[in-house]
Design an enzyme around this catalytic site. Structure first.
Site, PDB file in Angstrom:
ATOM      1  CB  CYS A 152       0.623 -23.851   7.909  1.00  0.00           C
ATOM      2  SG  CYS A 152       0.432 -22.632   6.625  1.00  0.00           S
ATOM      3  CG  ASP A 199       0.425 -27.290   0.625  1.00  0.00           C
ATOM      4  OD1 ASP A 199       1.623 -27.414   0.948  1.00  0.00           O
ATOM      5  OD2 ASP A 199      -0.518 -27.372   1.435  1.00  0.00           O
ATOM      6  CG  HIS A 231       2.623 -24.727   2.773  1.00  0.00           C
ATOM      7  ND1 HIS A 231       1.643 -25.593   3.210  1.00  0.00           N
ATOM      8  CD2 HIS A 231       3.296 -24.327   3.870  1.00  0.00           C
ATOM      9  CE1 HIS A 231       1.742 -25.715   4.524  1.00  0.00           C
ATOM     10  NE2 HIS A 231       2.731 -24.956   4.955  1.00  0.00           N
TER      11      HIS A 231
END
Ligand SMILES: *[C@@H]1O[C@H](CO)[C@@H](O)[C@H](O)[C@H]1NC(C)=O
Ligand SMILES: *[C@@H]1O[C@H](CO)[C@@H](O)[C@H](O)[C@H]1NC(C)=O
Ligand SMILES: *[C@@H]1O[C@H](CO)[C@@H](O)[C@H](O)[C@H]1NC(C)=O
Ligand SMILES: *[C@@H]1O[C@H](CO)[C@@H](O)[C@H](O)[C@H]1NC(C)=O
Ligand SMILES: *[C@@H]1O[C@H](CO)[C@@H](O)[C@H](O)[C@H]1NC(C)=O
Length: 263
Positions: A152, A199, A231
């Site tokens: 991330c 995502d 995500h």
């Protein structure tokens, strides 16, 4: 009689072979999702750095720098992921990028202003912590080659430091956020990317653009797209959802295979 026996044996052997073919190799590394972290924190010039140690047979000349999501070192899954990478044979070094100010995973919706939080942790500040951690890994731990994993938030920094002369030699990122085309363009070493179909931070447009850049540069790269993966899937998933569980476990193996091949 004899023919029947041979036929039975043949059927049995084919049965064994197909079972063996489906069974994962016993050496296949696995990611742990629960348990107690086994690494330790050290205060390195004021930065808390989580160290997770591999077994004695590990190669002492390389290590993995773990660049986390916004939940940072407090998050159990992050430490377990670092420990899992260590169990696969790598020394793992995981700095607290946020100096005690990681986003609490349990903070009630709306109580934290993420925009404001981001202004407290600008790119230059994170760059400086990553750079000093790389210096520590090379100078104090005597490591020669560094693999970087980024999840991330951290998925932006592996490409930044995989640029020529910046200190990371081989990279793996999962569901990166805030990753710029210029950062992908600057990548100078092998890079593996795990992407999630759901995502929105690294969507189909971003992934294809990244593939186009890496192809044009003749970079040694891999992108793997996981169906039904949201995500954050390589760190935090709902293990009761088969596609999410598969995505987390498989993206971990993707990372290990990558470092085994290129680091
Ligand atoms: C970490 O070390 C620095 C000096 O390098 C010191 O100023 C700081 O108080 C230490 N922090 C903790 C939590 O031990
Ligand atoms: C969040 O912080 C930003 C920057 O400080 C500010 O502009 C914005 O109004 C804040 N949002 C809320 C909901 O408080
Ligand atoms: C992906 O995200 C970018 C940036 O937010 C946006 O411009 C683009 O339209 C998105 N692509 C798709 C297919 O949603
Ligand atoms: C691409 O990279 C490979 C591996 O380094 C090399 O063998 C090949 O010649 C390169 N191709 C081009 C078109 O530069
Ligand atoms: C140990 O790692 C270094 C650097 O990644 C590599 O050059 C070397 O071949 C490795 N040694 C063994 C025994 O795998």
């Amino acid at each position: 009689m004899t023919m029947t026996l041979i036929r039975l044996l043949t059927v049995a052997l084919v049965g064994v072979a197909s079972v063996l073919a489906k069974k994962p190799a016993s050496s296949c590394p696995a990611v742990s999702n629960e348990g107690t972290p086994t690494g330790e924190f050290k205060n390195v010039s004021g930065i808390q750095i989580y160290h997770s140690y591999p077994g004695e047979t590990a190669n002492a000349s390389n290590a993995i720098l773990f660049i986390s999501d916004i939940y940072g070192v407090p998050l159990l899954q992050n430490k377990l992921l670092a420990d899992s990478l260590a169990r696969a044979g790598y020394l793992v070094i995981f700095p607290d990028l946020f100096k005690g100010d990681a986003v609490p995973v349990s903070s009630p919706e709306g109580t934290l202003n993420l925009t404001e939080w981001r202004t407290r942790h600008p790119t230059e500040e994170i760059d400086s912590i990553v750079a000093s951690t790389i210096t520590y890994i090379r100078s104090e731990l005597g490591v020669q080659r560094i693999g970087g994993v980024g999840y991330c938030f951290g998925g932006k920094y592996v490409p930044r430091f995989l640029a020529d002369g910046k200190g990371i030699d081989v990279g793996f990122i999962a569901h990166p956020s805030g990753l710029l085309a210029t950062e992908i363009q600057s990548i100078a070493g092998p890079i593996s990317i795990a992407a999630g179909e759901l995502d929105t931070a690294f969507n189909v447009t971003g992934r294809r653009a990244a593939e186009d850049i890496l192809t044009a540069k003749n970079t040694t790269y891999q992108t793997t797209l996981y169906a039904g993966a949201p995500h954050g899937f390589a760190v935090r998933v709902d293990l009761n959802i088969p596609r999410q569980k598969y995505a987390k476990e498989s993206s971990f193996v993707q990372a290990i295979r990558w470092f085994d091949a290129w680091l």
